[in-house]
Design a protein around this motif. Structure first.
Motif, PDB file in Angstrom:
ATOM      1  N   ALA A   1       0.847  -1.195   0.000  1.00  0.00           N
ATOM      2  CA  ALA A   1       0.000   0.000   0.000  1.00  0.00           C
ATOM      3  C   ALA A   1       0.879   1.241   0.000  1.00  0.00           C
ATOM      4  CB  ALA A   1      -0.928   0.005   1.215  1.00  0.00           C
ATOM      5  N   GLN A   2       0.375   2.306  -0.576  1.00  0.00           N
ATOM      6  CA  GLN A   2       1.137   3.543  -0.695  1.00  0.00           C
ATOM      7  C   GLN A   2       1.301   4.208   0.664  1.00  0.00           C
ATOM      8  OE1 GLN A   2      -0.503   6.221  -3.569  1.00  0.00           O
ATOM      9  NE2 GLN A   2       1.069   7.787  -3.288  1.00  0.00           N
ATOM     10  N   CYS A   3       2.464   4.801   0.874  1.00  0.00           N
ATOM     11  CA  CYS A   3       2.717   5.573   2.089  1.00  0.00           C
ATOM     12  C   CYS A   3       2.405   7.048   1.849  1.00  0.00           C
ATOM     13  CB  CYS A   3       4.167   5.386   2.541  1.00  0.00           C
ATOM     14  SG  CYS A   3       4.471   3.808   3.362  1.00  0.00           S
ATOM     15  N   ARG A   4       2.470   7.852   2.905  1.00  0.00           N
ATOM     16  CA  ARG A   4       2.136   9.272   2.797  1.00  0.00           C
ATOM     17  C   ARG A   4       3.370  10.163   2.671  1.00  0.00           C
ATOM     18  NH1 ARG A   4      -2.901  10.560   5.167  1.00  0.00           N
ATOM     19  NH2 ARG A   4      -4.350   8.827   4.860  1.00  0.00           N
ATOM     20  N   GLU A   5       4.396   9.887   3.501  1.00  0.00           N
ATOM     21  CA  GLU A   5       5.547  10.781   3.593  1.00  0.00           C
ATOM     22  C   GLU A   5       6.800  10.247   2.913  1.00  0.00           C
ATOM     23  OE1 GLU A   5       5.144  13.759   4.847  1.00  0.00           O
ATOM     24  OE2 GLU A   5       3.075  13.339   5.455  1.00  0.00           O
ATOM     25  N   VAL A   6       6.801   8.968   2.561  1.00  0.00           N
ATOM     26  CA  VAL A   6       7.973   8.364   1.924  1.00  0.00           C
ATOM     27  C   VAL A   6       7.522   7.565   0.703  1.00  0.00           C
ATOM     28  CG1 VAL A   6       9.246   8.251   4.105  1.00  0.00           C
ATOM     29  CG2 VAL A   6       7.885   6.280   3.363  1.00  0.00           C
ATOM     30  N   LYS A   7       8.454   7.312  -0.212  1.00  0.00           N
ATOM     31  CA  LYS A   7       8.113   6.601  -1.452  1.00  0.00           C
ATOM     32  C   LYS A   7       7.987   5.093  -1.287  1.00  0.00           C
ATOM     33  CE  LYS A   7       9.864  10.045  -4.713  1.00  0.00           C
ATOM     34  NZ  LYS A   7      10.835  10.319  -5.801  1.00  0.00           N
ATOM     35  N   PRO A   8       8.817   4.429  -0.465  1.00  0.00           N
ATOM     36  CA  PRO A   8       8.634   2.980  -0.346  1.00  0.00           C
ATOM     37  C   PRO A   8       7.239   2.656   0.188  1.00  0.00           C
ATOM     38  CG  PRO A   8      10.735   3.654   0.593  1.00  0.00           C
ATOM     39  CD  PRO A   8       9.970   4.904   0.319  1.00  0.00           C
ATOM     40  N   PRO A   9       6.592   1.648  -0.352  1.00  0.00           N
ATOM     41  CA  PRO A   9       5.259   1.283   0.126  1.00  0.00           C
ATOM     42  C   PRO A   9       5.345   0.467   1.418  1.00  0.00           C
ATOM     43  CG  PRO A   9       5.908  -0.203  -1.609  1.00  0.00           C
ATOM     44  CD  PRO A   9       7.021   0.810  -1.493  1.00  0.00           C
ATOM     45  N   ARG A  10       4.202   0.308   2.068  1.00  0.00           N
ATOM     46  CA  ARG A  10       4.103  -0.495   3.280  1.00  0.00           C
ATOM     47  C   ARG A  10       3.360  -1.790   2.952  1.00  0.00           C
ATOM     48  NH1 ARG A  10      -1.162   0.273   5.356  1.00  0.00           N
ATOM     49  NH2 ARG A  10      -2.276   1.986   4.308  1.00  0.00           N
ATOM     50  N   VAL A  11       3.471  -2.764   3.847  1.00  0.00           N
ATOM     51  CA  VAL A  11       2.744  -4.027   3.692  1.00  0.00           C
ATOM     52  C   VAL A  11       1.291  -3.769   4.061  1.00  0.00           C
ATOM     53  CG1 VAL A  11       2.515  -6.404   4.505  1.00  0.00           C
ATOM     54  CG2 VAL A  11       4.792  -5.404   4.214  1.00  0.00           C
ATOM     55  N   ALA A  12       0.388  -3.982   3.120  1.00  0.00           N
ATOM     56  CA  ALA A  12      -1.021  -3.622   3.320  1.00  0.00           C
ATOM     57  C   ALA A  12      -1.647  -4.348   4.495  1.00  0.00           C
ATOM     58  CB  ALA A  12      -1.813  -3.904   2.040  1.00  0.00           C
ATOM     59  N   ARG A  13      -1.286  -5.599   4.718  1.00  0.00           N
ATOM     60  CA  ARG A  13      -1.903  -6.399   5.781  1.00  0.00           C
ATOM     61  C   ARG A  13      -1.230  -6.230   7.136  1.00  0.00           C
ATOM     62  NH1 ARG A  13      -1.639 -12.290   4.024  1.00  0.00           N
ATOM     63  NH2 ARG A  13      -2.504 -12.590   6.134  1.00  0.00           N
ATOM     64  N   SER A  14      -0.138  -5.524   7.192  1.00  0.00           N
ATOM     65  CA  SER A  14       0.524  -5.315   8.478  1.00  0.00           C
ATOM     66  C   SER A  14      -0.269  -4.298   9.293  1.00  0.00           C
ATOM     67  CB  SER A  14       1.954  -4.814   8.273  1.00  0.00           C
ATOM     68  OG  SER A  14       2.576  -4.567   9.521  1.00  0.00           O
ATOM     69  N   PRO A  15      -0.574  -4.569  10.571  1.00  0.00           N
ATOM     70  CA  PRO A  15      -1.405  -3.668  11.356  1.00  0.00           C
ATOM     71  C   PRO A  15      -0.716  -2.367  11.743  1.00  0.00           C
ATOM     72  CG  PRO A  15      -0.611  -5.442  12.737  1.00  0.00           C
ATOM     73  CD  PRO A  15      -0.212  -5.779  11.332  1.00  0.00           C
ATOM     74  N   VAL A  16       0.603  -2.338  11.688  1.00  0.00           N
ATOM     75  CA  VAL A  16       1.362  -1.135  12.049  1.00  0.00           C
ATOM     76  C   VAL A  16       2.500  -0.953  11.055  1.00  0.00           C
ATOM     77  CG1 VAL A  16       2.927  -0.108  13.744  1.00  0.00           C
ATOM     78  CG2 VAL A  16       0.824  -1.206  14.517  1.00  0.00           C
TER      79      VAL A  16
END
Length: 218
Positions: free
Chosen positions: A113-128
């Motif tokens: 999933a897309q992040c807000r402040e940085v370009k690398p994405p995050r794991v969509a299913r990770s709770p944090v």
């Protein structure tokens, strides 16, 4: 009690280095990074933790020149995703030694999933997920001055994602997340039970019981 200098252990009694089995449990930092050319990397690091709350600093230790550390240094950004029991198979799969041009999430079929402040994405299913700006790299040198291939990558948390489902009465419910922790050898554990202990206040010997300060909560 057994005592030995770290590099002089009895390899018959202890065939495997017990160090990682004694510094436990260690939170798993599931680090996502992206190169300048757009290559995406995702890898778990068991040498991961928070180091300060002001500023909010987290870091992971890389043994050798890995894509995660190289990309974080190159672009100045990384994301620390929480590894959980539900995601344990994906966490393990992402630890394979893929080449720098291979996207681990794509290879193992993991949605990002897309992040807000940085370009690398995050794991969509990770709770944090913690969006981080690269701060510095600390090279680790042995006490005898030997330079090693290990280093610690530090970053400041500039954005935080928390899934609504793990927030209960204004607190994060750890038992709902069941974060993974690394033990020794090939062992892991999941946090699914907890207890609280209030930090004691230092009593004033001149004060009455009614005037004693309350315990601090951190």
């Amino acid at each position: 009690m057994l005592f030995f200098e770290p590099d002089q252990r009895d390899r018959t009694l202890l065939p495997h280095d017990p160090f990682k089995a004694m510094v436990i449990p260690r939170p798993v930092g599931w680090i996502s990074t992206m190169s300048r050319s757009g290559a995406l990397n995702l890898a778990p690091y068991s040498y991961f933790n928070g180091f300060s709350s002001t500023p909010r600093i987290v870091g992971f230790s890389s043994e050798g020149d890995k894509d995660s550390s190289a990309f974080a240094e190159e672009t100045g950004e990384f994301v620390a995703n929480m590894a959980t029991y539900d995601l344990r198979e994906a966490v393990n799969a992402s630890s394979a030694e893929f080449g720098p041009a291979v996207s681990e999430p794509e290879r193992i079929g993991l949605e990002m999933a897309q992040c807000r402040e940085v370009k690398p994405p995050r794991v969509a299913r990770s709770p944090v997920a913690l969006e981080c700006k690269y701060f510095k790299t600390v090279e680790l040198v042995s006490s005898d001055g030997t330079r090693n291939s290990s280093s610690v990558i530090l970053g400041e948390v500039v954005g935080i994602h928390i899934d609504d489902s793990v927030i209960v009465n204004g607190h994060i419910d750890v038992t709902r997340m069941q974060p993974l922790a690394r033990l020794g050898y090939m062992d892991y554990c999941a946090v699914n039970e907890l207890f609280a202990i209030q930090r004691p206040a230092v009593p004033d010997p001149e004060a009455s019981a009614e005037e004693a300060p309350p315990a601090k909560v951190y």
